[in-house]
Design an enzyme around this catalytic site. Structure first.
Site, PDB file in Angstrom:
ATOM      1  N   LYS A  33      48.784  29.128  39.678  1.00 43.38           N
ATOM      2  CA  LYS A  33      48.710  30.072  40.737  1.00 43.38           C
ATOM      3  C   LYS A  33      47.124  30.591  39.901  1.00 43.38           C
ATOM      4  CE  LYS A  33      50.954  32.819  37.098  1.00 43.38           C
ATOM      5  NZ  LYS A  33      52.201  33.446  36.816  1.00 43.38           N
ATOM      6  N   ARG A 128      59.388  44.662  35.663  1.00 47.86           N
ATOM      7  CA  ARG A 128      58.150  44.178  36.876  1.00 47.86           C
ATOM      8  C   ARG A 128      58.297  44.016  37.863  1.00 47.86           C
ATOM      9  NH1 ARG A 128      53.565  39.616  34.962  1.00 47.86           N
ATOM     10  NH2 ARG A 128      55.231  38.757  36.335  1.00 47.86           N
ATOM     11  N   TYR A 255      20.107  43.497  23.535  1.00 48.11           N
ATOM     12  CA  TYR A 255      20.857  45.164  23.590  1.00 48.11           C
ATOM     13  C   TYR A 255      21.383  46.455  23.119  1.00 48.11           C
ATOM     14  CZ  TYR A 255      20.242  44.176  28.466  1.00 48.11           C
ATOM     15  OH  TYR A 255      19.636  43.624  29.833  1.00 48.11           O
ATOM     16  N   MET A 303      24.864  40.003  30.386  1.00 48.59           N
ATOM     17  CA  MET A 303      26.018  39.302  31.500  1.00 48.59           C
ATOM     18  C   MET A 303      25.154  38.033  32.073  1.00 48.59           C
ATOM     19  SD  MET A 303      24.509  40.992  35.568  1.00 48.59           S
ATOM     20  CE  MET A 303      25.050  42.263  35.236  1.00 48.59           C
TER      21      MET A 303
HETATM   22  C1  LIG Z   1      52.732  32.812  35.992  1.00 51.53           C
HETATM   23  C2  LIG Z   1      54.088  32.652  36.165  1.00 51.53           C
HETATM   24  C3  LIG Z   1      54.599  31.923  35.522  1.00 51.53           C
HETATM   25  C4  LIG Z   1      53.941  30.919  33.605  1.00 51.53           C
HETATM   26  O1  LIG Z   1      54.479  31.361  32.949  1.00 51.53           O
HETATM   27  P1  LIG Z   1      53.770  30.282  31.759  1.00 51.53           P
HETATM   28  O2  LIG Z   1      54.100  31.442  30.575  1.00 51.53           O
HETATM   29  O3  LIG Z   1      52.118  29.818  31.857  1.00 51.53           O
HETATM   30  O4  LIG Z   1      54.164  28.942  31.536  1.00 51.53           O
HETATM   31  C5  LIG Z   1      56.481  31.483  35.444  1.00 51.53           C
HETATM   32  N1  LIG Z   1      56.512  31.679  36.627  1.00 51.53           N
HETATM   33  C6  LIG Z   1      56.322  32.988  36.527  1.00 51.53           C
HETATM   34  C7  LIG Z   1      57.102  34.104  37.853  1.00 51.53           C
HETATM   35  C8  LIG Z   1      54.680  33.588  36.985  1.00 51.53           C
HETATM   36  O5  LIG Z   1      54.510  34.518  37.090  1.00 51.53           O
END
Ligand SMILES: *Cc1c(COP(=O)(O)O)cnc(C)c1O
Length: 362
Positions: A33, A128, A255, A303
């Site tokens: 992801k 979550r 800055y 920036m």
């Molecule tokens: C992103 C994610 C992972 C991977 O987590 P890492 O700490 O990067 O290994 C595993 N399971 C879910 C549901 C995630 O969203």
């Protein structure tokens, strides 16, 4: 120009070393992801498919579609499918959504029925996404009358990098859910471990879902077994020197003139700033490598540029390579170093440096 170099061989070696640490029948889901944590999802998934990866975790349906169209043939799990995923599109691209509550499930069931593999997420103390543990058996019963196939049950660890005792308790909650679901005669795959749990050696179950470790990092300094696997950072980020100038002691820099030179100094202006993923929190405290030596940030990160102190480094000139992340000569800066200076985590550093700069594959 600032560039993120991604070493796909290092990525493959990490995958193989991690795979070697799993049990024989334990699968490894490559989590790609956020555009492969900044490394480029398509290149990462393609490189891992070449060495046998057959499970991929993406954030969105759009990412899943891109992977399919790019020739990824393995299972693709959409971790954040939510209530926008069209069943027809999921089915067309063979994408498998994670389902984490009754509203999302009802939404999927309200659409044209298609055979679809889904993954049920249980909230075993993450706070979550996920069904409450006691809801899961009821949900599984309900699924029996629909064409959705329960491919797996999953849960997620909130503190596998810092609190193994609590993590084991949460694994216990998940194991009870697994037992109850198996009591219905169902045998979905089960998985819970992320990189932190995996490196700590807990909750391998049927599959581990690894992101960060694939890219060469452990989630925290204190992850118990992290030193047992050799992981190579996959990303290196370099920038360039735009200008070198000599200034007297007492010169205000950048800055806000938040910092003044304490001595007669030689400064280099470098071609990276917060819009390029070099956190503004590095103002006055971050480091880069130039001429084989560390150079400290002086004044505020801008920036697209930053000023660093090169007074003690020989012969720095316009156009010289500046290493922001990675090695130059004897010196090295890791994403964990940058995260520590900036008060954040290495995940964020990789995502932003990788996703905000052009990438080259080596
Ligand atoms: C992103 C994610 C992972 C991977 O987590 P890492 O700490 O990067 O290994 C595993 N399971 C879910 C549901 C995630 O969203």
């Amino acid at each position: 120009m600032t560039t993120a170099y991604v070493d796909l061989q290092a990525l493959r070696r990490n995958y193989q070393r991690l795979q070697d640490r799993t049990y024989d029948r334990c699968k490894l889901m490559a989590v790609v992801k956020a555009d492969g944590y900044g490394h480029g999802m398509l290149a990462v998934a393609g490189a891992l498919q070449d060495v046998g990866a057959d499970w991929f975790g993406v954030g969105t349906v759009a990412e899943g579609r891109r992977l399919r169209l790019h020739g990824i043939t393995g299972r693709i799990v959409v971790l954040l499918a939510g209530c926008n995923a069209e069943v027809s599109e999921l089915a067309l691209y063979k994408l498998e959504p994670v389902v984490s509550d009754g509203v999302q499930l009802a939404y999927l069931l309200s659409q044209v029925p298609e055979e679809l593999a889904i993954h049920l997420k249980v909230d075993c103390g993450m706070g979550r996404l996920g069904f409450d543990p006691q809801e899961v058996v009821g949900v599984c019963r309900k699924l029996a009358s629909f064409p959705l196939v329960l491919a797996s049950l999953m849960a997620h660890f909130p503190v596998a990098d810092t609190d193994i005792a609590l993590s084991l308790e949460q694994e216990g909650v998940f194991r009870q859910v697994i037992k109850d679901v198996r009591g219905l005669g169902l045998t979905p795959m089960v998985h819970m471990a992320n990189s932190a749990a995996f490196l700590s050696g807990i909750a391998f179950l049927d599959m581990v879902r690894l992101g960060l470790a694939l890219y060469g990092y452990a989630p925290g300094e204190q992850v118990a077994g992290a030193e047992k696997v050799v992981l190579e950072p996959v990303m290196r980020v370099t920038s360039r020197v735009l200008q070198v100038k000599a200034v007297p002691a007492g010169t205000g820099i950048s800055y806000g003139l938040s910092q003044k030179t304490e001595r007669d100094s030689i400064l280099a202006v470098i071609d990276i700033g917060y819009a390029d993923g070099f956190p503004r929190a590095l103002s006055g405290c971050g480091k880069v490598i130039v001429g084989g030596e560390f150079a400290k940030v002086i004044g505020r990160v801008c920036m697209n540029m930053t000023v660093v102190d090169v007074t003690d480094i020989d012969l720095v000139k316009c156009g010289d390579e500046v290493v922001v992340l990675g090695r130059q000569g004897e010196k090295q800066i890791s994403a964990t170093d940058i995260a520590t200076w900036a008060g954040t985590i290495n995940y964020e550093i990789l995502c932003t440096l990788g996703n905000l700069n052009p990438r080259e594959y080596v």
